[in-house]
Design a protein around this motif. Structure first.
Motif, PDB file in Angstrom:
ATOM      1  N   UNK B  55       1.139  -0.942   0.345  1.00  0.00           N
ATOM      2  CA  UNK B  55      -0.249   0.336  -0.140  1.00  0.00           C
ATOM      3  C   UNK B  55       0.699   0.915   0.393  1.00  0.00           C
ATOM      4  N   UNK B  56       2.172   1.098   0.656  1.00  0.00           N
ATOM      5  CA  UNK B  56       2.855   2.347   1.007  1.00  0.00           C
ATOM      6  C   UNK B  56       3.552   2.371  -0.886  1.00  0.00           C
ATOM      7  N   UNK B  57       3.321   1.900  -1.384  1.00  0.00           N
ATOM      8  CA  UNK B  57       3.982   1.609  -2.356  1.00  0.00           C
ATOM      9  C   UNK B  57       3.123   2.396  -3.883  1.00  0.00           C
ATOM     10  N   UNK B  58       1.980   2.488  -3.108  1.00  0.00           N
ATOM     11  CA  UNK B  58       0.377   3.242  -4.060  1.00  0.00           C
ATOM     12  C   UNK B  58       0.918   4.978  -3.786  1.00  0.00           C
ATOM     13  N   UNK B  59       0.438   4.957  -5.211  1.00  0.00           N
ATOM     14  CA  UNK B  59      -0.022   6.892  -5.000  1.00  0.00           C
ATOM     15  C   UNK B  59      -0.760   7.529  -3.820  1.00  0.00           C
ATOM     16  N   UNK B  60      -2.184   6.590  -4.483  1.00  0.00           N
ATOM     17  CA  UNK B  60      -3.868   6.791  -3.548  1.00  0.00           C
ATOM     18  C   UNK B  60      -3.904   5.647  -3.295  1.00  0.00           C
ATOM     19  N   UNK B  61      -3.677   5.152  -2.197  1.00  0.00           N
ATOM     20  CA  UNK B  61      -5.324   4.328  -1.615  1.00  0.00           C
ATOM     21  C   UNK B  61      -6.285   5.054  -0.910  1.00  0.00           C
ATOM     22  N   UNK B  62      -6.904   3.836  -0.208  1.00  0.00           N
ATOM     23  CA  UNK B  62      -8.398   4.438   0.909  1.00  0.00           C
ATOM     24  C   UNK B  62      -8.378   3.776   2.192  1.00  0.00           C
ATOM     25  N   UNK B  63      -8.928   3.882   2.848  1.00  0.00           N
ATOM     26  CA  UNK B  63      -9.248   3.179   4.521  1.00  0.00           C
ATOM     27  C   UNK B  63      -9.841   3.144   4.753  1.00  0.00           C
ATOM     28  N   UNK B  64     -10.394   1.433   4.752  1.00  0.00           N
ATOM     29  CA  UNK B  64     -11.549   1.208   6.019  1.00  0.00           C
ATOM     30  C   UNK B  64     -11.946   0.770   7.060  1.00  0.00           C
ATOM     31  N   UNK B  65     -11.758   1.473   7.704  1.00  0.00           N
ATOM     32  CA  UNK B  65     -12.142   1.453   9.200  1.00  0.00           C
ATOM     33  C   UNK B  65     -13.428   1.435   9.196  1.00  0.00           C
ATOM     34  N   UNK B  66     -14.170   0.484  10.128  1.00  0.00           N
ATOM     35  CA  UNK B  66     -15.901   0.416  10.595  1.00  0.00           C
ATOM     36  C   UNK B  66     -16.475   0.685  11.986  1.00  0.00           C
ATOM     37  N   UNK B  67     -17.145   0.999  11.956  1.00  0.00           N
ATOM     38  CA  UNK B  67     -17.959   0.820  13.274  1.00  0.00           C
ATOM     39  C   UNK B  67     -18.913   0.572  13.609  1.00  0.00           C
ATOM     40  N   UNK B 198     -11.485   2.135  -8.103  1.00  0.00           N
ATOM     41  CA  UNK B 198     -10.318   1.471  -8.032  1.00  0.00           C
ATOM     42  C   UNK B 198      -9.224   1.859  -8.026  1.00  0.00           C
ATOM     43  N   UNK B 199      -9.418   2.009  -5.971  1.00  0.00           N
ATOM     44  CA  UNK B 199      -8.024   2.229  -5.029  1.00  0.00           C
ATOM     45  C   UNK B 199      -8.221   1.289  -4.782  1.00  0.00           C
ATOM     46  N   UNK B 200      -6.488   0.679  -3.829  1.00  0.00           N
ATOM     47  CA  UNK B 200      -6.191  -0.522  -2.919  1.00  0.00           C
ATOM     48  C   UNK B 200      -6.901   0.004  -2.173  1.00  0.00           C
ATOM     49  N   UNK B 201      -7.188  -1.010  -0.739  1.00  0.00           N
ATOM     50  CA  UNK B 201      -7.782  -0.617   0.011  1.00  0.00           C
ATOM     51  C   UNK B 201      -7.149  -0.700   1.650  1.00  0.00           C
ATOM     52  N   UNK B 202      -6.165  -0.513   2.067  1.00  0.00           N
ATOM     53  CA  UNK B 202      -6.191  -0.384   3.843  1.00  0.00           C
ATOM     54  C   UNK B 202      -7.231  -0.735   4.781  1.00  0.00           C
ATOM     55  N   UNK B 203      -7.422  -1.787   5.913  1.00  0.00           N
ATOM     56  CA  UNK B 203      -8.771  -2.474   6.257  1.00  0.00           C
ATOM     57  C   UNK B 203      -8.166  -1.717   8.120  1.00  0.00           C
ATOM     58  N   UNK B 204      -8.105  -0.146   8.479  1.00  0.00           N
ATOM     59  CA  UNK B 204      -7.774  -0.946  10.162  1.00  0.00           C
ATOM     60  C   UNK B 204      -8.097  -1.207  11.073  1.00  0.00           C
ATOM     61  N   UNK B 205      -7.775  -1.925  11.917  1.00  0.00           N
ATOM     62  CA  UNK B 205      -8.900  -2.587  12.516  1.00  0.00           C
ATOM     63  C   UNK B 205      -8.230  -3.790  13.677  1.00  0.00           C
ATOM     64  N   UNK B 206      -9.229  -4.029  14.796  1.00  0.00           N
ATOM     65  CA  UNK B 206      -8.529  -4.899  15.845  1.00  0.00           C
ATOM     66  C   UNK B 206      -8.486  -6.608  15.447  1.00  0.00           C
ATOM     67  N   UNK B 207      -7.512  -6.798  15.799  1.00  0.00           N
ATOM     68  CA  UNK B 207      -7.090  -8.211  15.397  1.00  0.00           C
ATOM     69  C   UNK B 207      -7.801  -9.265  15.362  1.00  0.00           C
ATOM     70  N   UNK B 208      -8.934  -9.126  16.695  1.00  0.00           N
ATOM     71  CA  UNK B 208     -10.298  -9.968  17.250  1.00  0.00           C
ATOM     72  C   UNK B 208     -10.946 -10.022  15.356  1.00  0.00           C
ATOM     73  N   UNK B 209     -11.086  -8.905  14.655  1.00  0.00           N
ATOM     74  CA  UNK B 209     -12.023  -8.513  13.134  1.00  0.00           C
ATOM     75  C   UNK B 209     -11.332  -9.341  12.381  1.00  0.00           C
ATOM     76  N   UNK B 210      -9.568 -10.176  12.341  1.00  0.00           N
ATOM     77  CA  UNK B 210      -9.168 -10.313  11.324  1.00  0.00           C
ATOM     78  C   UNK B 210      -9.891 -11.336  10.741  1.00  0.00           C
TER      79      UNK B 210
END
Lengths: 357, 357
Positions: B55-67, B198-210
């Motif tokens: 992800x860090x190598x991408x120019x653009x990316x999206x974060x998904x982090x749910x509630x 068309x964005x690569x995604x990184x999910x920010x999440x607790x390990x219990x939701x892995x």
């Protein structure tokens, strides 16, 4: 005999089904209470119900009758919607037609794009029957999911366990989780007119789908909503004389898009209740109960009860030959489908009037 | 040790979780590559990942982090969104925040109305953190279901069997069919930025939701989509010193809406790593690793690394007393929450800017 929404096998005992499912027979008394009873009621195709007597006492009600979109729509499918349209004409009732493109995609080996396209094509056939766009609403799950429907499906889903669905529908652990959820979506379709417009609902549906209505009635009860009523039909006979008409077997049914040549071919090859030779037929007579052409006249093309009775009598006595019966049925079929196909062409421009609002 | 999205029990061995789940440790080398690493990364709270290096190598990316909306939002919940906001500031990335009101309704003993209301209230806390409305989108399932999300959930659902879900999530047949379907909806939330933008995604999440990310990665693979990356966090410690912070136990966490008096009371009663008497504390020193106030400073209030180190050293040596540590933490907490609550009030008028378009 095996009858589930996903499988119909063996010799069908319609009485046993009604008993087993806990529905009631449509009695002559109840049918007499229906305004100008449509052909499929007069001729026993719709033969069972739940709470339909209560619906008839209402000033306003809604019909829900779904369509599982498929590449080809058969005259059998069309017959049911023609019936629904006739009830709309007589009672001015609202009609909701959910198109379960999501269900078909989840249960069948078709692509997402195919499911979407079948929806639109099938809708044209239904519009061509003359439904009132002001009182008829199509619901495409993948092409017009309403927030209200989604939310209602979640409310229903909370009240349905995997055990219930598994036992009712014969699901196994390798079923995909979309198909497991789908009964909640179907319940939402069925309960929507009650929740949104406070209308009592009657579901018009084949007896094989009955379990889905029962699951919806159970969900309605748990949500404190009025339980939907239903009208249950028998299966339409296959042209080949064995089993149920099937959209996926082109020899078993006439499609709404068949041309004259194909209609002729299909009906000429259809299973006959006549004897092998003219002599034998004159002497022994034919059997209309198993004759595909006669069944098409009875369930679709011959509106005139007297005329149908005469045909039946003449065929049984041997006065009417199989060839003559076929010729008459073909004429009726070709004439109907020519008109239908012309209306179907016109329907495309009206599609948006029927879509979810 | 038991760690699933629905249950966390026993002594947590974070190394074993990373190994067991097949993720990778966030190495110092990788953390160095992150622009101005936010507090939760510097201090090891986010400690594992999948494909975050890519992800860090991408120019653009999206974060998904749910509630998963709940009546009260804790500072622990807020810490994660503060982290997400910091990544947004540094990378200008898009942030998608699905509010799983449907999931909460399906899994918990709450009413539909409560689920809806918690969504909106929790959203205010998140907006108050200063997210860029042009680059941040909230998705309320029951209050803004998008056709694209529903359709994507159906596509994912077709690729997930009950067996998969059952084995991964420990479902039993008495689970309702909505909860069984939900992993497909969660996968749709996660894959949406990839499908739609068309964005690569990184999910920010607790390990219990892995496991839910792994199910989404599997669905992505089967649908021919890029697999989402993830950043996995440890659990936030409870104020009481045992187990995980929980929104449903008011003694275990500070809520974003707590007033000064409550904050003081909660932190004064919080589990301490100090000794029973001042004399003993001066002599033996305290243990910051198990001290709730120190953990709050470390994971939330004390941005200054040097200052935190000094506090840790002084507490361990006995120079800093528990009472002093509590007083300092309370000052920080009260100051933060006063500001936060003022911003939260302002947030209501901006809510619509963040809702699904």
């Amino acid at each position: 005999m095996k009858v589930t929404p996903y499988e119909v096998e063996g010799e069908i005992d319609y009485d046993r089904l009604v008993q087993g499912f806990g529905a009631s027979r449509l009695t002559p008394d109840l049918i007499r209470k229906i305004k100008n009873p449509p052909l499929l009621l007069r001729r026993g195709h719709f033969y069972a119900h739940r709470d339909f007597d209560k619906i008839l006492k209402e000033k306003k009600f809604a019909i829900v009758s779904g369509r599982g979109p498929s590449e080809n729509m058969t005259l059998g499918h069309l017959a049911t919607f023609k019936f629904v349209k006739e009830i709309q004409d007589r009672y001015g009732c609202y009609v909701f037609i959910p198109f379960s493109d999501d269900e078909k995609f989840l249960y069948k080996d078709i692509t997402y794009e195919e499911a979407r396209q079948h929806c639109e094509e099938n809708a044209l056939d239904i519009i061509a029957l003359g439904f009132d766009p002001k009182k008829t609403e199509f619901m495409f799950d993948l092409g017009g999911m309403k927030q209200d429907i989604y939310n209602l499906s979640i409310k229903c889903a909370k009240r349905m366990t995997f055990s219930m669905i598994k036992d009712s529908l014969g699901f196994i652990p390798s079923n995909n989780i979309g198909s497991i959820f789908y009964p909640a979506m179907q319940a939402a379709h069925i309960l929507y007119p009650t929740v949104k417009y406070d209308l009592p609902v009657v579901v018009v549906i084949g007896i094989d789908q009955d379990i889905l209505v029962r699951l919806s009635r159970d969900a309605a009860f748990k949500l404190g909503l009025r339980k939907p009523a239903d009208l249950l039909s028998k299966f339409l006979p296959s042209l080949t004389g064995d089993g149920k008409m099937s959209a996926s077997d082109p020899n078993s049914a006439i499609y709404t898009t068949d041309n004259e040549k194909t209609i002729k071919k299909k009906l000429n090859n259809a299973f006959s209740g006549g004897q092998e030779t003219i002599e034998k037929h004159r002497k022994l007579g034919g059997n209309p109960d198993i004759d595909a052409c006669f069944q098409y006249l009875k369930l679709f093309f011959e509106e005139d009860d007297k005329k149908l009775k005469q045909i039946e009598k003449d065929y049984r006595s041997g006065k009417l030959l199989s060839g003559e019966l076929k010729k008459y049925t073909i004429e009726k079929a070709v004439s109907f489908l020519k008109q239908h196909q012309a209306k179907r062409k016109q329907a495309r421009k009206n599609l948006s009037k029927f879509l979810s609002r």
